[in-house]
Design a protein around this motif. Structure first.
Motif, PDB file in Angstrom:
ATOM      1  N   PHE A 200      17.456 -29.024   5.817  1.00 44.81           N
ATOM      2  CA  PHE A 200      17.522 -28.494   7.186  1.00 44.81           C
ATOM      3  C   PHE A 200      17.384 -26.980   7.225  1.00 44.81           C
ATOM      4  CE2 PHE A 200      19.810 -32.555   7.283  1.00 44.81           C
ATOM      5  CZ  PHE A 200      19.111 -33.206   8.275  1.00 44.81           C
ATOM      6  N   GLY A 201      16.357 -26.496   6.546  1.00 43.37           N
ATOM      7  CA  GLY A 201      16.044 -25.073   6.646  1.00 43.37           C
ATOM      8  C   GLY A 201      15.293 -24.768   7.939  1.00 43.37           C
ATOM      9  N   ARG A 202      14.780 -23.567   8.033  1.00 38.55           N
ATOM     10  CA  ARG A 202      14.141 -23.108   9.273  1.00 38.55           C
ATOM     11  C   ARG A 202      12.619 -23.047   9.176  1.00 38.55           C
ATOM     12  NH1 ARG A 202      18.516 -18.267  10.579  1.00 38.55           N
ATOM     13  NH2 ARG A 202      20.287 -19.677  10.960  1.00 38.55           N
ATOM     14  N   ARG A 203      12.065 -23.526   8.075  1.00 36.67           N
ATOM     15  CA  ARG A 203      10.617 -23.546   7.935  1.00 36.67           C
ATOM     16  C   ARG A 203      10.048 -24.624   8.846  1.00 36.67           C
ATOM     17  NH1 ARG A 203       7.276 -24.917   2.378  1.00 36.67           N
ATOM     18  NH2 ARG A 203       5.191 -24.522   3.212  1.00 36.67           N
ATOM     19  N   ARG A 204       8.958 -24.298   9.533  1.00 33.79           N
ATOM     20  CA  ARG A 204       8.376 -25.239  10.499  1.00 33.79           C
ATOM     21  C   ARG A 204       7.171 -25.993   9.923  1.00 33.79           C
ATOM     22  NH1 ARG A 204       9.864 -23.885  16.194  1.00 33.79           N
ATOM     23  NH2 ARG A 204      11.691 -22.536  15.994  1.00 33.79           N
ATOM     24  N   ASP A 205       6.643 -25.519   8.816  1.00 31.26           N
ATOM     25  CA  ASP A 205       5.541 -26.224   8.175  1.00 31.26           C
ATOM     26  C   ASP A 205       6.086 -27.298   7.243  1.00 31.26           C
ATOM     27  OD1 ASP A 205       3.567 -24.720   9.407  1.00 31.26           O
ATOM     28  OD2 ASP A 205       3.658 -23.151   7.872  1.00 31.26           O
ATOM     29  N   LEU A 206       5.249 -28.263   6.895  1.00 27.86           N
ATOM     30  CA  LEU A 206       5.658 -29.349   6.017  1.00 27.86           C
ATOM     31  C   LEU A 206       5.503 -28.930   4.560  1.00 27.86           C
ATOM     32  CD1 LEU A 206       3.898 -32.342   7.806  1.00 27.86           C
ATOM     33  CD2 LEU A 206       6.280 -31.613   8.011  1.00 27.86           C
ATOM     34  N   ASP A 207       6.544 -29.151   3.795  1.00 25.23           N
ATOM     35  CA  ASP A 207       6.503 -28.838   2.381  1.00 25.23           C
ATOM     36  C   ASP A 207       5.763 -29.949   1.629  1.00 25.23           C
ATOM     37  OD1 ASP A 207       7.134 -27.392   0.057  1.00 25.23           O
ATOM     38  OD2 ASP A 207       8.845 -28.698  -0.351  1.00 25.23           O
ATOM     39  N   GLU A 208       4.823 -29.552   0.771  1.00 23.01           N
ATOM     40  CA  GLU A 208       4.055 -30.492  -0.050  1.00 23.01           C
ATOM     41  C   GLU A 208       3.426 -31.603   0.803  1.00 23.01           C
ATOM     42  OE1 GLU A 208       6.902 -31.690  -3.040  1.00 23.01           O
ATOM     43  OE2 GLU A 208       6.281 -30.045  -4.346  1.00 23.01           O
ATOM     44  N   ALA A 209       2.787 -31.195   1.896  1.00 26.46           N
ATOM     45  CA  ALA A 209       2.156 -32.173   2.800  1.00 26.46           C
ATOM     46  C   ALA A 209       1.096 -33.001   2.092  1.00 26.46           C
ATOM     47  CB  ALA A 209       1.550 -31.438   4.000  1.00 26.46           C
ATOM     48  N   GLU A 210       0.491 -32.446   1.049  1.00 29.38           N
ATOM     49  CA  GLU A 210      -0.569 -33.182   0.340  1.00 29.38           C
ATOM     50  C   GLU A 210      -0.020 -34.425  -0.364  1.00 29.38           C
ATOM     51  OE1 GLU A 210       1.275 -30.330  -2.519  1.00 29.38           O
ATOM     52  OE2 GLU A 210       0.590 -30.243  -0.438  1.00 29.38           O
ATOM     53  N   LEU A 211       1.288 -34.453  -0.635  1.00 27.84           N
ATOM     54  CA  LEU A 211       1.890 -35.615  -1.291  1.00 27.84           C
ATOM     55  C   LEU A 211       2.178 -36.754  -0.318  1.00 27.84           C
ATOM     56  CD1 LEU A 211       4.433 -33.913  -3.728  1.00 27.84           C
ATOM     57  CD2 LEU A 211       2.123 -34.746  -4.218  1.00 27.84           C
ATOM     58  N   ILE A 212       2.154 -36.456   0.969  1.00 26.35           N
ATOM     59  CA  ILE A 212       2.442 -37.483   1.970  1.00 26.35           C
ATOM     60  C   ILE A 212       1.140 -38.196   2.310  1.00 26.35           C
ATOM     61  CG2 ILE A 212       3.337 -37.930   4.286  1.00 26.35           C
ATOM     62  CD1 ILE A 212       5.000 -35.351   3.956  1.00 26.35           C
ATOM     63  N   GLN A 213       0.948 -39.335   1.684  1.00 23.91           N
ATOM     64  CA  GLN A 213      -0.278 -40.107   1.855  1.00 23.91           C
ATOM     65  C   GLN A 213      -0.023 -41.444   2.532  1.00 23.91           C
ATOM     66  OE1 GLN A 213      -3.348 -39.019   1.206  1.00 23.91           O
ATOM     67  NE2 GLN A 213      -2.613 -37.064   0.386  1.00 23.91           N
ATOM     68  N   ARG A 214       1.193 -41.942   2.464  1.00 21.22           N
ATOM     69  CA  ARG A 214       1.535 -43.250   3.018  1.00 21.22           C
ATOM     70  C   ARG A 214       2.920 -43.186   3.645  1.00 21.22           C
ATOM     71  NH1 ARG A 214       2.566 -46.790  -0.778  1.00 21.22           N
ATOM     72  NH2 ARG A 214       1.688 -48.664   0.176  1.00 21.22           N
ATOM     73  N   CYS A 215       3.223 -44.162   4.512  1.00 20.66           N
ATOM     74  CA  CYS A 215       4.528 -44.184   5.182  1.00 20.66           C
ATOM     75  C   CYS A 215       4.883 -45.630   5.515  1.00 20.66           C
ATOM     76  CB  CYS A 215       4.493 -43.342   6.467  1.00 20.66           C
ATOM     77  SG  CYS A 215       6.092 -43.223   7.308  1.00 20.66           S
ATOM     78  N   GLU A 216       6.157 -45.931   5.460  1.00 24.69           N
ATOM     79  CA  GLU A 216       6.607 -47.250   5.904  1.00 24.69           C
ATOM     80  C   GLU A 216       6.329 -47.397   7.397  1.00 24.69           C
ATOM     81  OE1 GLU A 216      10.688 -49.934   5.970  1.00 24.69           O
ATOM     82  OE2 GLU A 216      10.803 -47.752   6.033  1.00 24.69           O
ATOM     83  N   ARG A 217       5.795 -48.535   7.780  1.00 23.32           N
ATOM     84  CA  ARG A 217       5.374 -48.741   9.166  1.00 23.32           C
ATOM     85  C   ARG A 217       6.528 -48.579  10.155  1.00 23.32           C
ATOM     86  NH1 ARG A 217       0.989 -51.112  11.418  1.00 23.32           N
ATOM     87  NH2 ARG A 217       0.258 -51.793   9.358  1.00 23.32           N
ATOM     88  N   ASP A 218       7.660 -49.231   9.908  1.00 24.06           N
ATOM     89  CA  ASP A 218       8.788 -49.146  10.840  1.00 24.06           C
ATOM     90  C   ASP A 218       9.298 -47.714  10.965  1.00 24.06           C
ATOM     91  OD1 ASP A 218       8.652 -51.826  11.341  1.00 24.06           O
ATOM     92  OD2 ASP A 218      10.381 -52.374  10.110  1.00 24.06           O
ATOM     93  N   PHE A 219       9.360 -47.011   9.839  1.00 23.57           N
ATOM     94  CA  PHE A 219       9.820 -45.620   9.854  1.00 23.57           C
ATOM     95  C   PHE A 219       8.870 -44.773  10.705  1.00 23.57           C
ATOM     96  CE2 PHE A 219      10.725 -41.750   6.869  1.00 23.57           C
ATOM     97  CZ  PHE A 219      11.394 -41.114   7.905  1.00 23.57           C
ATOM     98  N   TYR A 220       7.584 -44.978  10.544  1.00 22.52           N
ATOM     99  CA  TYR A 220       6.595 -44.230  11.318  1.00 22.52           C
ATOM    100  C   TYR A 220       6.744 -44.503  12.813  1.00 22.52           C
ATOM    101  CZ  TYR A 220       1.927 -43.090  13.162  1.00 22.52           C
ATOM    102  OH  TYR A 220       0.890 -42.594  13.902  1.00 22.52           O
ATOM    103  N   GLU A 221       6.929 -45.767  13.187  1.00 20.45           N
ATOM    104  CA  GLU A 221       7.070 -46.111  14.599  1.00 20.45           C
ATOM    105  C   GLU A 221       8.336 -45.502  15.185  1.00 20.45           C
ATOM    106  OE1 GLU A 221       4.806 -47.388  16.380  1.00 20.45           O
ATOM    107  OE2 GLU A 221       3.434 -47.942  14.761  1.00 20.45           O
TER     108      GLU A 221
END
Length: 278
Positions: A200-221
């Motif tokens: 819960f820092g104050r950075r507004r950009d996503l850290d290591e966004a390149e590693l986020i390639q997939r997501c659980e469907r329910d979590f995304y919804e």
């Protein structure tokens, strides 16, 4: 269990009814829901506190609790530090970070708002007059699988799904201290996420966004359906306005990033359903 909160529905995840919290002797605790566990924690008394702090960043102390004749282990944290312009051991930089027990509670509350049951039940608590957080201990928990060790997950595909889901949550909360040691696998095969003091820092950009390639469907919804006002209201007790604003902006960027991945590679290639452990 469907709980309607200002238009946002908190739904149980696939594992909600499978959570098998254990007593110190390995027998199941008589709790069916997180609400029962948190009620137990809030009113419990300390029977015994460990003489030394546990390893890790949070200065945690393992305690034995009792409430209504039920005994359980828990972790008490009281850490409160502020870091400015800090470089961490994993190479990450934060301009401002509150390394705090309050973040443990915030991570639990946010996980529940998003329909996740991956963070053990955690409440605000005091031990001997000292404010802190109290989190249910995961008995007989094993650390996550490290690719550099001989131990291997029995189901590599499911383990990768666990990691992918966790990466989205860590990017959302700006967790700069995730490692294999703070992923625990309980005897049922369920994976838990612990140690969120450096989040819960104050950075507004996503850290290591390149590693986020997939997501659980329910979590995304649920991430898309979440009410920002409710998130801000629920977390205001633990993190400040600037940290909440940064969190909400990261949420929007996460949604946009996952939508971009889907547009590039198709929905089935990006969204997955996390099956219960066998």
């Amino acid at each position: 269990m469907n709980l309607a909160l200002r238009g946002f529905f908190l739904l149980p995840s696939a594992f909600c009814l499978l959570a098998a919290w254990q007593a110190p002797d390995g027998s199941p605790l008589p709790f069916q829901t997180d609400e029962e566990v948190t009620a137990y924690l809030r009113e419990a008394r300390v029977v015994k506190a460990g003489p030394k702090k546990l390893g890790g960043v949070g200065g945690a102390r393992k305690v034995l609790l009792e409430n209504g004749g039920i005994r359980a282990h828990a972790v008490f944290r009281s850490l409160q530090r502020v870091y400015r312009n800090a470089w961490w051991d994993n190479g990450k930089f934060t301009a401002f970070l509150r390394d705090s027990y309050r973040n443990e509670i915030a991570a639990y509350e946010l996980s529940r708002l998003l329909g996740l049951d991956t963070v053990p039940p955690t409440v605000a608590w005091k031990m001997r007059g000292q404010a802190g957080s109290l989190q249910l201990w995961i008995e007989n928990g094993e650390p996550g699988y490290n690719p550099n060790e001989a131990r291997r997950p029995p189901d590599p595909y499911r383990w990768q799904n666990e990691r992918d889901r966790m990466r989205v949550f860590d990017a959302l909360i700006e967790n700069v201290d995730r490692n294999i040691g703070n992923m625990l696998i309980d005897p049922t095969g369920k994976v838990w996420w612990i140690d969120h003091t450096r989040s819960f820092g104050r950075r507004r950009d996503l850290d290591e966004a390149e590693l986020i390639q997939r997501c659980e469907r329910d979590f995304y919804e649920r991430l898309k359906a979440a009410d920002p006002r409710l998130i801000a209201e629920r977390l205001a007790l633990y993190i400040d306005k600037r940290e909440i604003e940064a969190l909400l902006e990261r949420r929007l960027k996460l949604i946009a990033l996952i939508e971009e991945r889907i547009a590039q590679r198709s929905e089935p290639a990006v969204l997955f359903t996390l099956e219960a452990p066998q």
